[in-house]
Write a protein that holds these residues in place. Structure first.
Motif, short mmCIF file in Angstrom:
data_model
loop_
_atom_site.label_atom_id
_atom_site.label_comp_id
_atom_site.label_asym_id
_atom_site.label_seq_id
_atom_site.Cartn_x
_atom_site.Cartn_y
_atom_site.Cartn_z
N GLY A 89 0.87 -1.17 0.00
CA GLY A 89 0.00 0.00 0.00
C GLY A 89 0.91 1.22 0.00
O GLY A 89 2.04 1.16 0.46
N LEU A 167 -4.63 -5.56 7.80
CA LEU A 167 -4.11 -4.28 7.33
C LEU A 167 -4.04 -3.32 8.52
O LEU A 167 -4.46 -3.64 9.63
CB LEU A 167 -4.99 -3.74 6.21
CG LEU A 167 -4.97 -4.62 4.95
CD1 LEU A 167 -6.15 -4.33 4.04
CD2 LEU A 167 -3.66 -4.45 4.19
N GLY A 185 4.12 -2.97 3.41
CA GLY A 185 3.90 -4.34 2.98
C GLY A 185 4.16 -5.27 4.15
O GLY A 185 4.52 -4.82 5.24
N MET A 186 4.00 -6.57 3.95
CA MET A 186 4.13 -7.49 5.08
C MET A 186 5.24 -8.52 4.91
O MET A 186 5.40 -9.38 5.76
CB MET A 186 2.80 -8.24 5.29
CG MET A 186 1.62 -7.33 5.57
SD MET A 186 0.08 -8.26 5.70
CE MET A 186 -1.12 -6.92 5.70
N ASN A 210 -2.73 -0.44 -3.48
CA ASN A 210 -3.75 0.35 -2.78
C ASN A 210 -3.14 1.56 -2.09
O ASN A 210 -1.94 1.60 -1.83
CB ASN A 210 -4.49 -0.50 -1.72
CG ASN A 210 -3.58 -1.04 -0.64
OD1 ASN A 210 -2.87 -2.01 -0.85
ND2 ASN A 210 -3.58 -0.39 0.52
N1 HPA Z 1 -0.59 -2.65 4.14
C1 HPA Z 1 0.21 -3.72 4.37
N2 HPA Z 1 0.49 -4.62 3.42
C2 HPA Z 1 -0.04 -4.44 2.21
C3 HPA Z 1 -0.88 -3.36 1.91
C4 HPA Z 1 -1.16 -2.42 2.93
O1 HPA Z 1 -1.90 -1.42 2.74
N3 HPA Z 1 -1.23 -3.48 0.61
C5 HPA Z 1 -0.63 -4.61 0.14
N4 HPA Z 1 0.10 -5.19 1.09
#
Ligand code: HPA
Length: 247
Positions: A89, A167, A185-186, A210
Motif C-alpha cells: 500500500g 491491514l 507491505g508485510m 492500494n
Molecule cells: N498494508 C500492508 N500490506 C499491504 C498493503 C497495505 O496497505 N497493501 C498490500 N500489502
C-alpha cells in the motif's frame, strides 16, 4: 537457454505463481521446507527459479512464511540473485495504486518471525551491515529495465514491513508516515535481511495495489481489486525487459 538459473524470483500476493505447471522441485533445507516447490520458468531465454512466497495455493500468511527456508532453497538450487515481488500500500503521493516502485530502504515492524540465520544454534554470530538493505546493482538493473520498457517506476522510497495479516489502522499509517514510510507491505522483512545474511543479491520490485489505510476515498479491497492487474502487468514487463537486457 543461457546460464541464468542463478536468478530467482520470489512471487507474492496478487501474482499467480510463475510456472506453477512444471511440478517444481521440493527442497528440504536446514531450516525446514520452503513455502512451495521451486519452479523453473523461462523468461526471455533465461531459465529462472520461481517460488511462491505464500505457497502455490496462497495458503501461508506473511507471519507464518518460512523466509529462511525459502531463501536457502533458492540458494541450494544455484540462485545468487533474488528479485522479490511484493505488493504494497502507498502512504504518500509518491505513487498511485496500480504503479510500481523499487524501494531503497526498509523499516521493520515485524515480530516473532524466524528472522536470522545467525540465531546462535550453530555457534556462529554475525552482524550484517544492513545500511543498504537492497542490492544497489539489482536495483539499478531493475530501474534500467523499467525505463527501457517505457514504464514509470519510482526509484527509491522506504518500505515499512508490518506484521499482518490484518491491514493497518489509519492511526498506524499516520505513525508510519511520521517514521518516514512510503510503502507498507508485510513480506520484505525479514526476507531482505536473511537474503543478505546468506550472501544473496536481493532487491524488491514493489507492486502498489492500494492507498494505505485512511489515505484514499476508495475502500482498500476495492482499490486492490481495481489496481492489481495494472501493477502486475508492469512488474511482468520489467521482468521480461530485465532478462532481455541480460542476453
Ligand atoms: N498494508 C500492508 N500490506 C499491504 C498493503 C497495505 O496497505 N497493501 C498490500 N500489502
Amino acid at each position: 537457454m543461457t546460464e541464468s538459473s542463478k536468478f530467482a524470483v520470489i512471487v507474492g500476493s496478487g501474482f499467480p505463481a510463475l510456472g506453477g505447471e512444471d511440478g517444481g522441485r521440493r527442497v528440504a533445507t536446514r531450516f525446514g521446507d520452503a513455502s512451495a516447490p521451486v519452479h523453473t520458468v523461462e523468461i526471455e531465454g533465461h531459465s529462472v527459479l520461481s517460488l511462491a512466497r505464500h505457497g502455490d495455493d496462497h495458503s501461508v500468511p506473511p507471519h507464518a512464511i518460512n523466509y529462511r527456508a525459502n531463501l536457502a532453497a533458492l540458494q541450494e538450487l544455484g540462485a545468487d540473485s533474488v528479485i522479490a515481488l511484493n505488493t504494497v500500500g502507498v502512504v504518500s503521493d509518491i505513487r498511485r495504486s496500480g504503479e510500481i516502485a523499487v524501494p531503497d530502504q526498509v523499516l521493520d515492524y515485524t515480530w516473532g518471525r524466524a528472522h536470522t540465520i545467525f540465531d546462535g544454534t550453530d555457534g556462529v554470530v554475525e552482524h550484517i551491515d544492513f545500511t543498504e538493505p537492497f542490492s544497489s546493482t539489482l536495483r539499478t538493473q531493475l530501474l534500467a529495465a523499467a525505463s527501457a520498457a517505457g514504464l514509470d517506476c519510482h526509484d527509491g522510497g522506504v518500505y515499512a514491513a508490518t506484521q499482518g495479516p490484518r491491514l493497518e489502522t489509519a492511526a498506524e499509517v499516520d505513525r508510519l508516515e511520521r517514521d518516514g514510510a512510503d510503502y507498507i507491505g508485510m513480506t520484505a522483512m525479514p526476507e531482505a535481511a536473511i537474503a543478505l545474511e546468506l550472501g544473496l543479491q536481493y532487491a524488491c520490485l514493489a507492486l502498489v495495489v492500494n492507498r494505505a489505510a485512511g489515505r484514499g476515498d476508495t475502500p482498500i479491497h476495492e482499490d486492490v481489486e481495481s489496481s492489481t492487474l495494472s501493477a502486475r502487468k508492469q512488474a511482468m514487463s520489467v521482468l521480461r525487459q530485465f532478462f532481455k537486457m541480460k542476453r
